[in-house]
Design a protein around this motif. Structure first.
Motif, PDB file in Angstrom:
ATOM      1  N   ASP A  42       0.842  -1.210   0.000  1.00 19.24           N
ATOM      2  CA  ASP A  42       0.000   0.000   0.000  1.00 19.24           C
ATOM      3  C   ASP A  42       0.873   1.254   0.000  1.00 19.24           C
ATOM      4  N   LYS A  43       1.946   1.187   0.784  1.00 18.68           N
ATOM      5  CA  LYS A  43       2.806   2.361   0.989  1.00 18.68           C
ATOM      6  C   LYS A  43       3.653   2.676  -0.248  1.00 18.68           C
ATOM      7  N   TYR A  44       4.183   1.625  -0.881  1.00 13.04           N
ATOM      8  CA  TYR A  44       5.172   1.868  -1.945  1.00 13.04           C
ATOM      9  C   TYR A  44       4.696   1.589  -3.377  1.00 13.04           C
ATOM     10  N   TYR A  45       3.659   0.771  -3.553  1.00 12.31           N
ATOM     11  CA  TYR A  45       3.291   0.364  -4.916  1.00 12.31           C
ATOM     12  C   TYR A  45       1.933   0.863  -5.379  1.00 12.31           C
ATOM     13  N   LYS A  46       1.037   1.177  -4.439  1.00 12.02           N
ATOM     14  CA  LYS A  46      -0.351   1.480  -4.807  1.00 12.02           C
ATOM     15  C   LYS A  46      -0.436   2.595  -5.850  1.00 12.02           C
ATOM     16  N   ASP A  47       0.266   3.684  -5.615  1.00  7.98           N
ATOM     17  CA  ASP A  47       0.196   4.818  -6.538  1.00  7.98           C
ATOM     18  C   ASP A  47       1.245   4.761  -7.642  1.00  7.98           C
ATOM     19  N   SER A  48       2.457   4.307  -7.291  1.00  7.16           N
ATOM     20  CA  SER A  48       3.548   4.383  -8.275  1.00  7.16           C
ATOM     21  C   SER A  48       3.583   3.196  -9.241  1.00  7.16           C
ATOM     22  N   LYS A  49       3.130   2.015  -8.791  1.00  2.96           N
ATOM     23  CA  LYS A  49       3.177   0.821  -9.654  1.00  2.96           C
ATOM     24  C   LYS A  49       1.847   0.066  -9.556  1.00  2.96           C
ATOM     25  N   PRO A  50       0.767   0.638 -10.134  1.00  2.00           N
ATOM     26  CA  PRO A  50      -0.563   0.051  -9.938  1.00  2.00           C
ATOM     27  C   PRO A  50      -0.701  -1.396 -10.439  1.00  2.00           C
ATOM     28  N   LEU A  51      -0.004  -1.737 -11.532  1.00  2.00           N
ATOM     29  CA  LEU A  51      -0.102  -3.107 -12.050  1.00  2.00           C
ATOM     30  C   LEU A  51       0.532  -4.096 -11.075  1.00  2.00           C
ATOM     31  N   GLN A  52       1.759  -3.776 -10.633  1.00  2.48           N
ATOM     32  CA  GLN A  52       2.413  -4.634  -9.634  1.00  2.48           C
ATOM     33  C   GLN A  52       1.566  -4.710  -8.368  1.00  2.48           C
ATOM     34  N   TYR A  53       0.980  -3.578  -8.009  1.00  2.00           N
ATOM     35  CA  TYR A  53       0.186  -3.522  -6.785  1.00  2.00           C
ATOM     36  C   TYR A  53      -0.986  -4.510  -6.833  1.00  2.00           C
ATOM     37  N   SER A  54      -1.733  -4.468  -7.940  1.00  2.00           N
ATOM     38  CA  SER A  54      -2.909  -5.346  -8.013  1.00  2.00           C
ATOM     39  C   SER A  54      -2.498  -6.817  -8.060  1.00  2.00           C
ATOM     40  N   PHE A  55      -1.384  -7.098  -8.729  1.00  2.00           N
ATOM     41  CA  PHE A  55      -0.881  -8.476  -8.785  1.00  2.00           C
ATOM     42  C   PHE A  55      -0.466  -8.956  -7.389  1.00  2.00           C
ATOM     43  N   LEU A  56       0.316  -8.122  -6.683  1.00  2.00           N
ATOM     44  CA  LEU A  56       0.792  -8.490  -5.346  1.00  2.00           C
ATOM     45  C   LEU A  56      -0.359  -8.622  -4.362  1.00  2.00           C
ATOM     46  N   LYS A  57      -1.331  -7.737  -4.462  1.00  2.00           N
ATOM     47  CA  LYS A  57      -2.479  -7.782  -3.549  1.00  2.00           C
ATOM     48  C   LYS A  57      -3.237  -9.097  -3.718  1.00  2.00           C
ATOM     49  N   ALA A  58      -3.477  -9.473  -4.970  1.00  2.00           N
ATOM     50  CA  ALA A  58      -4.197 -10.730  -5.244  1.00  2.00           C
ATOM     51  C   ALA A  58      -3.379 -11.932  -4.756  1.00  2.00           C
ATOM     52  N   GLY A  59      -2.055 -11.884  -4.996  1.00  2.00           N
ATOM     53  CA  GLY A  59      -1.178 -12.981  -4.568  1.00  2.00           C
ATOM     54  C   GLY A  59      -1.156 -13.157  -3.061  1.00  2.00           C
ATOM     55  N   LEU A  60      -1.064 -12.043  -2.348  1.00  2.00           N
ATOM     56  CA  LEU A  60      -1.059 -12.091  -0.878  1.00  2.00           C
ATOM     57  C   LEU A  60      -2.360 -12.655  -0.339  1.00  2.00           C
ATOM     58  N   LYS A  61      -3.469 -12.220  -0.938  1.00  2.00           N
ATOM     59  CA  LYS A  61      -4.790 -12.682  -0.484  1.00  2.00           C
ATOM     60  C   LYS A  61      -4.925 -14.193  -0.681  1.00  2.00           C
TER      61      LYS A  61
END
Length: 279
Positions: free
Chosen positions: A249-268
């Protein structure tokens, strides 16, 4: 002689391990002016107080509440007098007279951020979290879902660096983390949004983005009684995966949205798999 080193230990219900840790500090830290500050994080087991008369030269602080690992460290560091601070887990033990060598190495680096050492468990097995990369889309997938260990600088556990090497590295572990107090405070210290887990990755990354360098010093080792102070239950899973969520949330949400959504789904997904395994 100026105070060179402040060792900061956060204790929570591990009195016997803490005692072994303190004895190892007494035995092995020589030729260095140092202090030890132990902060108890509102342990339910009050036996840690028995150590106060056993180690009169060390400072013990009792926290009224357990506000997490980051908060306790930051609180203890406020009263630290050392040029360097060493965040040290109570379930670790030093294994040699190497503290001066490590501090000399740190002194020799102009942009020194932080330093970690080789860790092994009670059976002697190397602990790969001694040297890591900052989590990204690729190495997180490797860590979360495969046993495939890439042997390059982008692999999560930096398998391209030998266990006994000295090398620049992105992430080391908070079980043994040496930093200059002035720089630690300048970059804001440990982020107190993390209760436990993940705060060391965040701190290392914060050093890097502020232009400092982090080092893995594999010439020396510590014993880490890994997991002996951790109960793997739903609370643990919530904290562990919650910490990773805070980081992305802190480092990827705004700057790397594609990585963010991938990582969020993976963590879940991984969190769900682990919860099923507990049942």
């Amino acid at each position: 002689m100026n105070m060179k080193l402040s060792v900061i230990i956060v204790n929570y219900n591990v009195t016997q391990l803490l005692k072994s840790c303190l004895l190892s500090l007494q035995k092995y830290i020589k030729e260095v002016e140092y202090e030890v500050i132990i902060i108890d994080n509102a342990s339910t087991d009050s036996s840690w107080r028995d150590l106060i008369p056993e180690f009169p030269e060390m400072r013990f602080i009792a926290s009224e509440v357990n506000g997490g690992f980051s908060r306790a460290n930051n609180q203890a560091i406020q009263s630290a007098k050392g040029e360097y601070i060493l965040l040290l887990n109570p379930d670790t033990e030093l294994e040699g007279f190497y503290m001066k060598d490590i501090l000399d190495f740190a002194d020799s680096k102009r942009d020194f951020g932080c330093l970690g050492v080789r860790m092994h468990d009670a059976e002697g097995a190397f602990l790969p979290e001694s040297k890591r990369s900052v989590p990204d889309m690729f190495n997180s997938f490797e860590k979360l879902f495969t046993n495939f260990k890439k042997n390059n600088s982008k692999s999560y556990y930096r398998n391209d660096i030998k266990e006994d090497e000295i090398s620049e590295v992105e992430v080391i572990t908070g079980a043994f983390l040496l930093a200059r107090k002035e720089i630690y405070e300048k970059i804001g210290g440990l982020d107190e949004a993390y209760f436990m887990y993940g705060e060391d990755i965040d701190l290392c990354y914060t050093f890097l983005i502020n232009g400092y360098k982090n080092f893995y010093y594999g010439k020396v080792s510590i014993l880490h009684h890994k997991g002996e102070s951790t109960i793997r239950d739903e609370v643990y899973l919530q904290r562990f995966y919650g910490a990773m969520q805070i980081f992305i949330d802190k480092y990827y949400k705004d700057s790397k949205p594609l990585q963010y959504s991938f990582l969020k789904a993976g963590l879940k997904l991984r969190h769900q798999i682990e919860k099923i395994r507990l049942k």
